[in-house]
Design a protein around this motif. Structure first.
Motif, short mmCIF file in Angstrom:
data_model
loop_
_atom_site.label_atom_id
_atom_site.label_comp_id
_atom_site.label_asym_id
_atom_site.label_seq_id
_atom_site.Cartn_x
_atom_site.Cartn_y
_atom_site.Cartn_z
N THR A 1 0.86 -1.19 0.00
CA THR A 1 0.00 0.00 0.00
C THR A 1 0.89 1.23 0.00
OG1 THR A 1 -1.75 -1.14 1.21
CG2 THR A 1 -1.81 1.26 1.23
N MET A 2 0.66 2.12 -0.97
CA MET A 2 1.47 3.33 -1.11
C MET A 2 0.58 4.55 -0.97
SD MET A 2 3.89 2.02 -4.27
CE MET A 2 4.89 3.50 -4.24
N THR A 3 0.95 5.46 -0.07
CA THR A 3 0.15 6.65 0.22
C THR A 3 1.03 7.89 0.13
OG1 THR A 3 -1.16 5.32 1.78
CG2 THR A 3 -1.41 7.72 1.90
N GLY A 4 0.51 8.93 -0.54
CA GLY A 4 1.27 10.17 -0.64
C GLY A 4 0.76 11.04 -1.76
N THR A 5 1.51 12.09 -2.09
CA THR A 5 1.16 13.01 -3.17
C THR A 5 2.36 13.14 -4.09
OG1 THR A 5 -0.31 14.24 -1.69
CG2 THR A 5 0.37 15.33 -3.73
N LEU A 6 2.15 12.85 -5.40
CA LEU A 6 3.25 12.87 -6.36
C LEU A 6 2.78 13.43 -7.69
CD1 LEU A 6 5.01 9.39 -5.91
CD2 LEU A 6 5.84 11.62 -5.15
N ASP A 7 3.76 13.85 -8.49
CA ASP A 7 3.49 14.20 -9.88
C ASP A 7 2.93 12.98 -10.59
OD1 ASP A 7 4.05 15.92 -12.41
OD2 ASP A 7 5.02 13.99 -12.81
N ASN A 8 1.93 13.15 -11.45
CA ASN A 8 1.23 12.04 -12.08
C ASN A 8 2.17 11.12 -12.85
OD1 ASN A 8 -1.28 10.65 -12.90
ND2 ASN A 8 -0.70 11.36 -14.94
N ALA A 9 3.03 11.70 -13.69
CA ALA A 9 3.94 10.87 -14.50
C ALA A 9 4.89 10.08 -13.61
CB ALA A 9 4.72 11.76 -15.48
N LEU A 10 5.40 10.71 -12.57
CA LEU A 10 6.32 10.05 -11.65
C LEU A 10 5.60 8.94 -10.88
CD1 LEU A 10 9.15 9.92 -10.49
CD2 LEU A 10 8.50 11.68 -8.83
N ALA A 11 4.35 9.20 -10.50
CA ALA A 11 3.58 8.20 -9.77
C ALA A 11 3.38 6.95 -10.62
CB ALA A 11 2.24 8.78 -9.33
N VAL A 12 3.04 7.13 -11.90
CA VAL A 12 2.83 5.99 -12.80
C VAL A 12 4.11 5.18 -12.95
CG1 VAL A 12 2.33 5.34 -15.18
CG2 VAL A 12 0.96 7.10 -14.06
N GLN A 13 5.23 5.86 -13.12
CA GLN A 13 6.51 5.18 -13.26
C GLN A 13 6.89 4.42 -12.00
OE1 GLN A 13 9.73 7.84 -14.14
NE2 GLN A 13 11.26 6.22 -14.34
N LEU A 14 6.67 5.06 -10.84
CA LEU A 14 7.02 4.43 -9.57
C LEU A 14 6.17 3.19 -9.31
CD1 LEU A 14 8.65 4.49 -6.97
CD2 LEU A 14 6.95 6.05 -6.01
N LEU A 15 4.87 3.30 -9.55
CA LEU A 15 3.98 2.15 -9.32
C LEU A 15 4.35 0.98 -10.23
CD1 LEU A 15 0.58 4.04 -8.98
CD2 LEU A 15 1.76 2.77 -7.18
N ALA A 16 4.72 1.26 -11.47
CA ALA A 16 5.11 0.20 -12.39
C ALA A 16 6.39 -0.49 -11.91
CB ALA A 16 5.31 0.78 -13.79
N SER A 17 7.33 0.28 -11.38
CA SER A 17 8.58 -0.30 -10.88
C SER A 17 8.33 -1.17 -9.66
CB SER A 17 9.58 0.81 -10.54
OG SER A 17 9.89 1.58 -11.69
N VAL A 18 7.46 -0.73 -8.77
CA VAL A 18 7.16 -1.51 -7.57
C VAL A 18 6.45 -2.80 -7.94
CG1 VAL A 18 5.81 -1.54 -5.43
CG2 VAL A 18 7.11 0.51 -6.06
N ARG A 19 5.58 -2.74 -8.94
CA ARG A 19 4.83 -3.92 -9.35
C ARG A 19 5.76 -5.01 -9.87
NH1 ARG A 19 -0.49 -3.92 -9.88
NH2 ARG A 19 -0.51 -1.63 -10.00
N ASP A 20 6.93 -4.62 -10.40
CA ASP A 20 7.87 -5.59 -10.95
C ASP A 20 8.73 -6.25 -9.88
OD1 ASP A 20 7.02 -5.21 -13.53
OD2 ASP A 20 8.51 -3.67 -13.98
N ILE A 21 8.64 -5.81 -8.63
CA ILE A 21 9.45 -6.40 -7.57
C ILE A 21 8.95 -7.81 -7.26
CG2 ILE A 21 10.03 -6.24 -5.10
CD1 ILE A 21 9.98 -3.23 -5.36
N ASP A 22 9.88 -8.74 -7.15
CA ASP A 22 9.52 -10.12 -6.84
C ASP A 22 8.75 -10.20 -5.52
OD1 ASP A 22 10.75 -11.01 -9.11
OD2 ASP A 22 12.65 -11.50 -8.12
N ASP A 23 7.75 -11.06 -5.48
CA ASP A 23 6.94 -11.36 -4.30
C ASP A 23 5.93 -10.27 -3.96
OD1 ASP A 23 8.25 -13.79 -3.88
OD2 ASP A 23 9.84 -12.83 -2.73
N VAL A 24 5.83 -9.22 -4.79
CA VAL A 24 4.75 -8.25 -4.61
C VAL A 24 3.50 -8.84 -5.23
CG1 VAL A 24 3.86 -5.98 -5.27
CG2 VAL A 24 6.23 -6.22 -4.50
#
Length: 286
Positions: free
Chosen positions: A253-276
């Motif tokens: 679970t990720m909570t906060g306020t970010l730039d839209n483009a940065l948020a999309v990139q960050l969420l995609a990177s986290v989704r690729d982490i093993d065991d998530v």
């Protein structure tokens, strides 16, 4: 891991689910089981890819200059049975009497124990079910009905044994210290065993590995996942505290306020982490 493999894994886990209502501890256990099966399947897929060789007469493709100039990312270390096995392993000699075997299992809080010969070679495994067969024969030495005799002949004959060697199940299913954890997990799954004796090349007992040991090796716990997510956030943001992270049974679970483009990139990177397993997006885009 493909969507098809994920679907097959979840279906397999659902087949094992009880029809009665779950206890509060059951859902996390089922989630862990799905993650375990998914990790084993992913490891098996990777092994298949590694073992695939080009057809005879087919030249291997050479990496392009652009590819060779870019340093490859370090691969995660492969865990082997020796890295997770328990040492020393409890065992019993083949000539140990039935009652002493029962006392050993009770004292060590084990469901099964390897049986060894004088040279410490594993010759079988004696389990609680083997001891129950012996106890049943002691309670009722004469069975009734030809059908019962045909269906339970082997169990009945085993129940007449008085020592570990005559009560044990053989040949034993064992693994080697140099085997990969993923391969040992497949062995345990196929044989439906909770504990596997670990033997050297001469068949001598050197340790034991349990399904829990394999589970812990294949699936990182929530704290380790959170550490990697927070490290990844630190690579994307100047102020990592801008995003709060919690992990529960692999769900981030990720909570906060970010730039839209940065948020999309960050969420995609986290989704690729093993065991998530999944991501709960509570980031407010600006």
């Amino acid at each position: 891991m493909s969507d098809h493999e994920h679907s097959s894994t979840e279906k397999e886990a659902r087949r094992a689910m009880p029809g009665r209502p779950w206890t509060p501890q059951e859902e996390p256990r089922q989630d862990a089981l799905r993650r375990y099966l998914a990790a084993v399947a992913a490891a098996a897929s990777a092994r298949t890819a590694e073992e695939t060789e080009p057809a005879p007469g087919t030249a291997k493709s050479e990496p392009s200059s652009a590819t060779s100039a870019t340093p490859s990312a370090p691969e995660p270390a492969t865990l082997h049975v020796r890295d997770v096995m328990q040492v020393p392993a409890v065992s019993v000699p083949g000539d140990m009497p039935f009652l002493d075997v029962a006392h050993t299992l009770a004292r060590e809080q084990l469901s099964a124990v390897p049986v060894v010969d004088a040279a410490d070679h594993v010759i079988g495994v004696v389990s609680e079910s083997d001891l129950l067969a012996k106890a049943a024969v002691m309670a009722e030495p004469h069975r009734h009905g030809p059908v019962g005799r045909l269906r339970q002949h082997r169990l009945y004959e085993k129940g007449h044994g008085d020592t570990a060697a005559t009560l044990m199940t053989f040949p034993p299913v064992t693994v080697h210290p140099a085997e990969r954890v993923a391969d040992a997990a497949w062995t345990a799954a196929r044989a439906r065993l909770k504990r596997l004796p670990v033997t050297d090349y001469r068949g001598r007992l050197v340790g034991v590995v349990t399904r829990r040991d394999l589970l812990r090796a294949l699936i990182r716990d929530d704290a380790e996942i959170r550490t990697e997510v927070e490290s990844l956030i630190g690579q994307h943001l100047l102020d990592p505290r801008a995003v709060e992270v919690t992990v529960d049974n692999g769900v981030v679970t990720m909570t906060g306020t970010l730039d839209n483009a940065l948020a999309v990139q960050l969420l995609a990177s986290v989704r690729d982490i093993d065991d998530v397993v999944d991501i709960v997006d509570r980031i407010e885009a600006v």
